[in-house]
Scaffold this motif. Structure first.
Motif: not given
Length: 194
Positions: A93-94, A107-108, A111-113, A115-118
């Motif tokens: 998952d990583h 990516r961070y 938009d939504g980075g 959350h998307d990266l967790g």
């Protein structure tokens, strides 16, 4: 999260801000140590205010002081990147193979980075609307946090050096860092206010 019943103190474990070392040093002094699963270990202030804080107040008749550490936001993201690289071999998952820090930061910042990266944000962890953790200490000035704890817990504290991620290139070109700082504006504002 560590709960110190007699001292009416709760340590909220901000991810990637020294929480594992704090917990290792203080677990034996705490009345309760919630370390697993990660959702309990990293209980944020909003969850604390809705569930844990009211229960503690109902049991004791007192409010508890919440404390937490906050890391300089860009350095915090660098720590997350190194952590995810380290775990890449053990956890599919990583999937970080071939991902540079510049790519990760972009990516961070998108938009939504978060959350998307967790990984969310420190601002979201440490604040809940207009409310925030009672006492936030800078990770980079951890000695002041240790002094506070020593006074509150009436004991000497020595923090172990653990959970150290690998050393990798985490440089950003100026435009990329500017974009990242723009995306992290709430975190940076909170950090300046600490």
């Amino acid at each position: 999260m560590l709960i110190f019943w007699e001292q009416r103190l709760v340590f909220l474990a901000t991810p990637k801000a020294g929480s594992t070392a704090i917990e290792m040093a203080l677990e034996s002094l705490a009345s309760a140590a919630l370390q697993r699963p990660g959702a309990l270990k990293h209980t944020d202030i909003g969850t604390y205010r809705r569930f844990v804080g009211p229960w503690l107040a109902a049991q004791t008749g007192h409010d508890f002081t919440t404390v937490a550490l906050m890391r300089e936001p860009v350095d915090w993201l660098r720590s997350w990147y190194r952590f995810k690289l380290r775990d890449d071999d053990d956890d599919p998952d990583h999937a970080m193979h071939g991902v540079s820090f510049a790519d990760f930061a972009a990516r961070y910042a998108g938009d939504g980075g978060p959350h998307d990266l967790g990984i969310g944000s420190q601002h979201a962890f440490l604040t809940d609307g207009a409310a925030q953790v009672d006492r936030i200490f800078r990770y980079e000035e951890i000695d002041s946090f240790v002094d506070f704890l020593e006074g509150r817990l009436d004991c000497a504290i020595e923090l172990p050096r653990i959970n150290v991620p690998p050393s990798v290139d985490v440089h950003l070109a100026d435009p990329a860092e500017a974009a990242l700082r723009q995306a992290m504006a709430p975190d940076l504002a909170l950090y300046r206010a600490v």
